[in-house]
Scaffold this motif. Structure first.
Motif, PDB file in Angstrom:
ATOM      1  N   HIS A 128       0.868  -1.183   0.000  1.00 56.13           N
ATOM      2  CA  HIS A 128       0.000   0.000   0.000  1.00 56.13           C
ATOM      3  C   HIS A 128       0.900   1.226   0.000  1.00 56.13           C
ATOM      4  O   HIS A 128       1.405   1.649   1.035  1.00 56.13           O
ATOM      5  N   GLY A 132      -1.676   4.248  -3.482  1.00 52.54           N
ATOM      6  CA  GLY A 132      -2.564   3.097  -3.404  1.00 52.54           C
ATOM      7  C   GLY A 132      -1.802   1.792  -3.569  1.00 52.54           C
ATOM      8  O   GLY A 132      -0.564   1.759  -3.466  1.00 52.54           O
ATOM      9  N   PRO A 133      -2.504   0.687  -3.818  1.00 52.96           N
ATOM     10  CA  PRO A 133      -1.860  -0.625  -3.972  1.00 52.96           C
ATOM     11  C   PRO A 133      -0.899  -0.610  -5.171  1.00 52.96           C
ATOM     12  O   PRO A 133      -1.337  -0.465  -6.307  1.00 52.96           O
ATOM     13  N   MET A 157      -8.697  -0.271  -5.963  1.00 51.30           N
ATOM     14  CA  MET A 157      -9.101  -0.954  -4.737  1.00 51.30           C
ATOM     15  C   MET A 157     -10.489  -1.572  -4.869  1.00 51.30           C
ATOM     16  O   MET A 157     -10.975  -2.200  -3.931  1.00 51.30           O
ATOM     17  N   GLY A 163      -5.915  -4.995  -5.114  1.00 49.81           N
ATOM     18  CA  GLY A 163      -6.417  -3.775  -4.488  1.00 49.81           C
ATOM     19  C   GLY A 163      -7.449  -4.036  -3.411  1.00 49.81           C
ATOM     20  O   GLY A 163      -7.426  -3.403  -2.346  1.00 49.81           O
ATOM     21  N   VAL A 166      -5.770  -5.257  -0.245  1.00 52.65           N
ATOM     22  CA  VAL A 166      -5.235  -4.128   0.522  1.00 52.65           C
ATOM     23  C   VAL A 166      -6.371  -3.412   1.242  1.00 52.65           C
ATOM     24  O   VAL A 166      -6.306  -3.156   2.449  1.00 52.65           O
ATOM     25  N   ALA A 167      -7.443  -3.103   0.513  1.00 53.84           N
ATOM     26  CA  ALA A 167      -8.566  -2.355   1.079  1.00 53.84           C
ATOM     27  C   ALA A 167      -9.190  -3.074   2.270  1.00 53.84           C
ATOM     28  O   ALA A 167      -9.600  -2.433   3.250  1.00 53.84           O
ATOM     29  N   LEU A 170      -7.423  -2.170   5.672  1.00 53.27           N
ATOM     30  CA  LEU A 170      -7.191  -0.783   6.070  1.00 53.27           C
ATOM     31  C   LEU A 170      -8.282  -0.347   7.039  1.00 53.27           C
ATOM     32  O   LEU A 170      -9.407  -0.846   7.005  1.00 53.27           O
ATOM     33  N   LEU A 175      -9.265   3.964   4.480  1.00 50.68           N
ATOM     34  CA  LEU A 175      -9.857   3.406   3.262  1.00 50.68           C
ATOM     35  C   LEU A 175     -10.728   4.433   2.549  1.00 50.68           C
ATOM     36  O   LEU A 175     -10.666   4.561   1.322  1.00 50.68           O
ATOM     37  N   ALA A 178      -8.549   6.755   0.695  1.00 49.35           N
ATOM     38  CA  ALA A 178      -7.892   6.102  -0.437  1.00 49.35           C
ATOM     39  C   ALA A 178      -8.860   5.889  -1.591  1.00 49.35           C
ATOM     40  O   ALA A 178      -8.498   6.026  -2.766  1.00 49.35           O
ATOM     41  N   ASP A 182      -9.482   6.537  -6.292  1.00 45.68           N
ATOM     42  CA  ASP A 182      -9.444   5.297  -7.058  1.00 45.68           C
ATOM     43  C   ASP A 182      -9.520   5.512  -8.565  1.00 45.68           C
ATOM     44  O   ASP A 182      -8.993   4.717  -9.337  1.00 45.68           O
TER      45      ASP A 182
END
Length: 282
Positions: A128, A132-133, A157, A163, A166-167, A170, A175, A178, A182
């Protein structure tokens, strides 16, 4: 003084020669036995009473006990209120030193390569990052595949398995912030696709992330690249936070990309080995 220095130097040379010869070096048998007890305690992952710890190490309690007493004296082990053995202050300090020296991306490299060989698929590792990812490592498959991911690619994400993985790990406030960005990511979407007006997650997206957390893996079929499927799993560090995500990718139909498949099991196991290596809580 010179003679002492010379002897020390000769000893170092002898030690290095033995190490370079490839021959097994003779150790101290009692310390080897002590090591068996420590290894058994680590494998158990919980405090153990004398009898159970001795059996796990392949010893009788009478033989194990003196080793355990010495380990207590130097602080490698201690005993709780029930008398069970667990890591002592020196053991914890050594563990913290090892964790501080860990580089997740470097330590994950052999696992990424092994996973590519075991599955015959391309393997990506992502973190992350500020945007972002972000893919930071890509091990290409031996089989030709049209995978447009590159190191540095920042993934949605919402529409990618990496993605979403990762989301899913968080905090809610991180999140939400983030997701607002997107649209600039690969296969990204507008925030209102998954965020309600009050900033909470829409039900369908929240449910998908919950499923990712429960299964320990996520998949994407022909997304973000048409004809390419992905399976992604999280790797955690010693604080329980997400460290990296590892994912396998291959042509649709060339492998079973279902989250209950054998391939998914292999990916999950690789992620679990890395999490254990990074000291993640059970």
């Amino acid at each position: 003084m010179t003679a002492i220095t010379d002897i020390t130097d000769m000893s170092d040379i002898a030690d290095n020669t033995l190490a370079d010869s490839g021959k097994p070096q003779r150790g101290i048998q009692s310390l080897d036995n002590t090591g068996q007890l420590l290894a058994a305690l680590v494998a158990a992952g919980r405090p153990l009473p004398l009898g159970e710890l001795a059996r796990a190490a392949g010893m009788v309690p009478a033989k194990a006990f003196p080793h355990l007493v010495s380990l207590q004296k130097i602080g490698l082990l201690s005993r709780d209120a029930s008398g069970d053995f667990l890591a002592g202050p020196l053991g914890l300090e050594l563990g913290l030193i090892a964790l501080q020296r860990l580089s997740p991306t470097r330590e994950a490299e052999p696992e990424v390569i092994a996973l590519a060989h075991a599955t015959g698929l391309s393997v990506a590792m992502a973190v992350h990052g500020p945007l972002g990812p972000t893919v930071i490592r890509l091990e290409e498959s031996a089989r030709p595949q049209h995978v447009s991911l590159r190191v540095g690619t920042v993934l949605s994400m919402v529409n990618t398995a990496i993605g979403r993985t990762v989301a899913a790990h968080l905090s809610a406030d991180v999140l939400a912030g983030a997701l607002a960005q997107d649209a600039i990511r690969m296969a990204g979407v507008a925030p209102d696709t998954v965020l309600s007006a009050d900033g909470t997650l829409q039900a369908h997206y929240a449910e998908r992330l919950r499923g990712v957390r429960e299964a320990g893996i996520d998949n994407a079929v022909s997304r973000p690249v048409p004809g390419i499927d992905t399976l992604a799993a999280p790797v955690f560090d010693h604080t329980g936070a997400l460290a990296v995500v590892i994912a396998v990718m291959g042509s649709s139909g060339s492998f079973d990309s279902d989250t209950g498949s054998d391939t998914a099991t292999v990916v999950r196991q690789a992620a679990q080995r890395l999490s254990w290596r990074f000291g993640a809580p059970a």
